[in-house]
Design a protein around this motif. Structure first.
Motif, PDB file in Angstrom:
ATOM      1  N   THR A 151      -8.019  -6.580   4.892  1.00 30.74           N
ATOM      2  CA  THR A 151      -8.359  -7.640   3.947  1.00 30.74           C
ATOM      3  C   THR A 151      -8.259  -7.135   2.514  1.00 30.74           C
ATOM      4  OG1 THR A 151      -9.856  -8.611   5.580  1.00 30.74           O
ATOM      5  CG2 THR A 151     -10.155  -9.288   3.294  1.00 30.74           C
ATOM      6  N   PHE A 152      -8.611  -5.870   2.333  1.00 34.17           N
ATOM      7  CA  PHE A 152      -8.555  -5.258   1.006  1.00 34.17           C
ATOM      8  C   PHE A 152      -7.126  -5.333   0.438  1.00 34.17           C
ATOM      9  CE2 PHE A 152      -7.670  -1.261  -1.331  1.00 34.17           C
ATOM     10  CZ  PHE A 152      -8.527  -1.420  -2.412  1.00 34.17           C
ATOM     11  N   TRP A 153      -6.114  -4.943   1.224  1.00 35.94           N
ATOM     12  CA  TRP A 153      -4.740  -4.932   0.733  1.00 35.94           C
ATOM     13  C   TRP A 153      -4.144  -6.339   0.672  1.00 35.94           C
ATOM     14  CZ3 TRP A 153      -2.466  -1.579  -2.112  1.00 35.94           C
ATOM     15  CH2 TRP A 153      -2.904  -0.254  -2.090  1.00 35.94           C
ATOM     16  N   SER A 154      -4.536  -7.176   1.562  1.00 35.83           N
ATOM     17  CA  SER A 154      -4.042  -8.556   1.459  1.00 35.83           C
ATOM     18  C   SER A 154      -4.598  -9.246   0.221  1.00 35.83           C
ATOM     19  CB  SER A 154      -4.423  -9.334   2.726  1.00 35.83           C
ATOM     20  OG  SER A 154      -5.837  -9.431   2.867  1.00 35.83           O
ATOM     21  N   ASP A 213     -11.738  -4.840   7.321  1.00 33.50           N
ATOM     22  CA  ASP A 213     -12.012  -4.883   5.881  1.00 33.50           C
ATOM     23  C   ASP A 213     -10.888  -4.210   5.094  1.00 33.50           C
ATOM     24  OD1 ASP A 213     -14.378  -6.183   6.345  1.00 33.50           O
ATOM     25  OD2 ASP A 213     -15.627  -4.361   6.295  1.00 33.50           O
ATOM     26  N   TYR A 214     -10.329  -3.149   5.658  1.00 35.15           N
ATOM     27  CA  TYR A 214      -9.254  -2.437   4.953  1.00 35.15           C
ATOM     28  C   TYR A 214      -8.006  -3.321   4.861  1.00 35.15           C
ATOM     29  CZ  TYR A 214      -6.119   1.363   3.625  1.00 35.15           C
ATOM     30  OH  TYR A 214      -5.220   2.180   2.960  1.00 35.15           O
ATOM     31  N   HIS A 243       1.633   5.810   2.933  1.00 36.09           N
ATOM     32  CA  HIS A 243       0.698   4.694   2.749  1.00 36.09           C
ATOM     33  C   HIS A 243      -0.635   5.197   2.197  1.00 36.09           C
ATOM     34  CE1 HIS A 243      -1.815   1.145   3.734  1.00 36.09           C
ATOM     35  NE2 HIS A 243      -0.646   0.482   3.604  1.00 36.09           N
ATOM     36  N   HIS A 244      -1.294   4.332   1.503  1.00 38.64           N
ATOM     37  CA  HIS A 244      -2.612   4.632   0.916  1.00 38.64           C
ATOM     38  C   HIS A 244      -3.621   5.084   1.957  1.00 38.64           C
ATOM     39  CE1 HIS A 244      -6.738   3.324  -0.221  1.00 38.64           C
ATOM     40  NE2 HIS A 244      -6.406   3.859  -1.415  1.00 38.64           N
ATOM     41  N   SER A 245      -3.424   4.709   3.208  1.00 38.06           N
ATOM     42  CA  SER A 245      -4.398   5.035   4.261  1.00 38.06           C
ATOM     43  C   SER A 245      -4.542   6.533   4.482  1.00 38.06           C
ATOM     44  CB  SER A 245      -3.999   4.356   5.574  1.00 38.06           C
ATOM     45  OG  SER A 245      -2.692   4.773   5.970  1.00 38.06           O
ATOM     46  N   MET A 246      -3.586   7.327   3.933  1.00 37.75           N
ATOM     47  CA  MET A 246      -3.710   8.775   4.087  1.00 37.75           C
ATOM     48  C   MET A 246      -4.910   9.333   3.306  1.00 37.75           C
ATOM     49  SD  MET A 246      -0.626  10.154   1.633  1.00 37.75           S
ATOM     50  CE  MET A 246      -0.911  11.841   2.090  1.00 37.75           C
ATOM     51  N   PHE A 247      -5.455   8.525   2.390  1.00 38.07           N
ATOM     52  CA  PHE A 247      -6.614   8.952   1.608  1.00 38.07           C
ATOM     53  C   PHE A 247      -7.927   8.389   2.173  1.00 38.07           C
ATOM     54  CE2 PHE A 247      -3.246   8.361  -1.804  1.00 38.07           C
ATOM     55  CZ  PHE A 247      -2.820   9.675  -1.749  1.00 38.07           C
ATOM     56  N   VAL A 248      -7.826   7.664   3.273  1.00 37.74           N
ATOM     57  CA  VAL A 248      -8.994   6.967   3.811  1.00 37.74           C
ATOM     58  C   VAL A 248      -9.311   7.532   5.202  1.00 37.74           C
ATOM     59  CG1 VAL A 248      -9.926   4.691   4.434  1.00 37.74           C
ATOM     60  CG2 VAL A 248      -8.318   4.898   2.532  1.00 37.74           C
ATOM     61  N   GLY A 286       0.790  -1.219   0.000  1.00 41.88           N
ATOM     62  CA  GLY A 286       0.000   0.000   0.000  1.00 41.88           C
ATOM     63  C   GLY A 286       0.819   1.264   0.000  1.00 41.88           C
ATOM     64  N   THR A 287       2.152   1.148  -0.083  1.00 41.52           N
ATOM     65  CA  THR A 287       2.996   2.341  -0.120  1.00 41.52           C
ATOM     66  C   THR A 287       2.895   2.989  -1.493  1.00 41.52           C
ATOM     67  OG1 THR A 287       4.525   1.335   1.449  1.00 41.52           O
ATOM     68  CG2 THR A 287       5.334   3.207   0.163  1.00 41.52           C
ATOM     69  N   ILE A 288       2.781   4.287  -1.497  1.00 41.89           N
ATOM     70  CA  ILE A 288       2.587   5.015  -2.741  1.00 41.89           C
ATOM     71  C   ILE A 288       3.923   5.120  -3.480  1.00 41.89           C
ATOM     72  CG2 ILE A 288       1.866   7.200  -3.756  1.00 41.89           C
ATOM     73  CD1 ILE A 288       0.163   7.627  -1.210  1.00 41.89           C
ATOM     74  N   LEU A 289       3.923   4.705  -4.768  1.00 44.59           N
ATOM     75  CA  LEU A 289       5.123   4.779  -5.593  1.00 44.59           C
ATOM     76  C   LEU A 289       5.117   6.046  -6.441  1.00 44.59           C
ATOM     77  CD1 LEU A 289       5.295   1.036  -6.718  1.00 44.59           C
ATOM     78  CD2 LEU A 289       6.512   2.140  -4.827  1.00 44.59           C
ATOM     79  N   LYS A 290       4.055   6.284  -7.146  1.00 44.84           N
ATOM     80  CA  LYS A 290       3.921   7.496  -7.944  1.00 44.84           C
ATOM     81  C   LYS A 290       2.458   7.696  -8.306  1.00 44.84           C
ATOM     82  CE  LYS A 290       4.962   5.304 -12.415  1.00 44.84           C
ATOM     83  NZ  LYS A 290       5.810   5.363 -13.636  1.00 44.84           N
ATOM     84  N   ALA A 291       2.151   8.897  -8.786  1.00 47.31           N
ATOM     85  CA  ALA A 291       0.774   9.238  -9.185  1.00 47.31           C
ATOM     86  C   ALA A 291       0.842  10.243 -10.324  1.00 47.31           C
ATOM     87  CB  ALA A 291      -0.005   9.809  -8.007  1.00 47.31           C
TER      88      ALA A 291
END
Length: 491
Positions: free
Chosen positions: A108-111, A105-106, A91-96, A67-72
């Motif tokens: 489980t989502f990444w796994s 659930d979150y 991490h992606h969690s900064m948008f959640v 979930g670590t952000i590489l680029k956008a």
């Protein structure tokens, strides 16, 4: 020298990107010459073109499998308001939302993504400013040549406007469902979208007016119910009083009828008494005449008694003179001696007779005097009787006149009572009709009371701002099989 196909001539050295190219420059004119392409190169070029289209039109971000952000790309950064340096390596969690990022659930989502699963749905994310952003996104794993997940790419489209539309429509739908349940207190949140803003404001205004109407109907229904209960009670009391009045009038009519009959009988009796009084008056007048004749007879008797008394006095005088003569004769017979002895006897007899006549005359005189006194008394009594008869005649005349007035008044009373009896009969008929009307009114008031309560029950299913508390309003609902009752008087 090998020949090339010239595809394009341009003065812009950055107008095209090629994998393999040679440039020939002559007099500042750049010729872009593409060598013949292989099938693999053409396929790769098409894929690159597709990626370019996606990069231009979609928000793209790449993550490591944890979930670590590489680029956008630019679209993603603009959508959430970040710079690449602000998110790269985070991490992606900064948008959640924080509560979502901590959920099972979150994780489980990444796994699932790390194990090769992909997800496509509409997601709510949080921008740099903290505002919610809705995206339609697909999270897809990228595999290497060995089939292992190397990274995760998310391709998304900003659907916040569509989400706002959907949210606004869901709010209106919720409001309609609340209305269907009778809850008029629900208000929708007015959307920022112009057309939906108008719809939401109009919806709220309509519900506001409907709530006011229902509240007014509730108040009116309560007032009507209270008034109907009062009318019902008053109608019942009025019906009872009317029935009592009708019974009283009936009894009064019977009493007046009896009184009228009694007055008629009294009038007839008074007329009969008047006749008897007239007869008694005539009899008294006749008796007065008889008394007048009796007085005259008594006067005649008195005069006769006085004349007899005079005669008796004369007889007494004669007896006295005879006695004197007999005495003188006896004296003379005594003087005559033997010759006058016989005459002396006669004279003695005469004297005896004279004495006896004198005694009898005295007795007769006494009797005549006594009779005369009694005749005087009788005359006085007869005179008094005559006066009394005159008084009786006057009283009888007065009684007869008054009895005549009584008889006339009794007739007038009988006539008046007859009219009263007729009036009471008419009043009794009117009262009977009133009783029937009161009974019909009572039935109507019962229907009104029933319908008012039914109206209260029906409007009680609506929950409005004026209701006490915010809980569910429970009411006995009228079923479609329970119609309003309407009483129609018989024709």
């Amino acid at each position: 020298m090998q020949q090339f196909n010239v595809l394009h001539v341009s003065t812009d050295p950055f107008s095209c990107r090629l994998l393999r190219q040679e440039l020939l420059c002559e007099d500042d004119l750049m010729l872009k010459i593409i060598k013949p392409r292989t099938r693999r190169e053409r396929k790769f070029e098409e894929q690159q073109a597709v990626l370019d289209v996606i990069d231009r039109t979609q928000a793209v971000i790449e993550f490591a499998t944890d979930g670590t952000i590489l680029k956008a790309n630019k679209n993603f950064l603009e959508t959430l308001g970040y710079e690449l340096s602000e998110i790269e390596g985070h991490h992606h969690s900064m948008f959640v939302k924080a509560e979502d990022a901590q959920s099972a659930d979150y994780a489980t989502f990444w796994s699932g993504l790390a194990s090769g699963e992909y997800y496509s749905d509409r997601f709510e994310r949080v921008s740099k400013s903290g505002e919610p952003v809705w995206i339609q996104a697909t999270y897809a794993p990228v595999f290497d040549s060995e089939g292992k997940v190397r990274k995760v790419i998310k391709i998304a489209t900003d659907v916040s406007d569509a989400s706002a539309r959907q949210e606004a429509m869901d709010g209106i739908l919720t409001g309609l469902e609340a209305i269907s349940q009778g809850d008029l207190r629900h208000r929708v949140e007015v959307s920022d979208i112009k057309e939906l803003s108008t719809l939401g404001a109009t919806f709220n205004a309509a519900i506001e007016k409907l709530e006011q109407v229902v509240l007014s109907v509730k108040q009116v229904a309560s007032t009507v119910s209270a008034a109907a209960d009062g009318i019902e009670g008053s109608s019942g009391e009025l019906s009872s009083r009317t029935e009592s009045q009708a019974a009283t009038l009936e009894e009064t009519a019977a009493a007046v009828e009896e009184l009228s009959s009694a007055v008629n009988s009294s009038a007839n009796l008074a007329q009969d008494v008047k006749g008897i009084a007239d007869t008694a008056q005539r009899t008294a007048k006749d008796s007065n005449k008889v008394m007048d004749r009796a007085v005259d007879a008594m006067e005649a008797i008195k005069q006769s008694s006085e004349e007899i008394g005079s005669i008796v006095s004369l007889i007494d005088d004669i007896s006295f003179q005879t006695n004197l003569l007999a005495l003188n004769a006896a004296v003379e017979a005594a003087r005559a001696g033997e010759a006058g002895r016989g005459f002396s006897v006669v004279a003695a007899e005469v004297r005896t007779l004279a004495q006896r006549s004198g005694s009898a005359a005295g007795e007769i005189k006494k009797l005549i005097e006594r009779s005369s006194s009694q005749v005087h008394s009788g005359v006085d009594v007869v005179a008094q009787v005559g006066q009394e008869l005159q008084t009786i005649i006057g009283g009888a005349s007065d009684i007869s006149e008054r009895i005549g007035h009584i008889a006339s008044g009794a007739k007038e009373q009988a006539a008046a009572l007859q009219e009263i009896n007729v009036g009471i009969g008419q009043l009794d008929q009117v009262t009977q009709r009133n009783a029937a009307m009161v009974e019909e009114t009572s039935a109507v008031s019962l229907d009104l009371s029933h319908n008012a309560r039914l109206l209260q029950q029906r409007v009680a299913t609506f929950k409005v701002g004026g209701d006490a508390g915010q809980g569910t309003v429970r009411a006995v609902q009228a079923t479609p099989e329970t119609p309003l009752q309407t009483h129609r008087p018989a024709a």
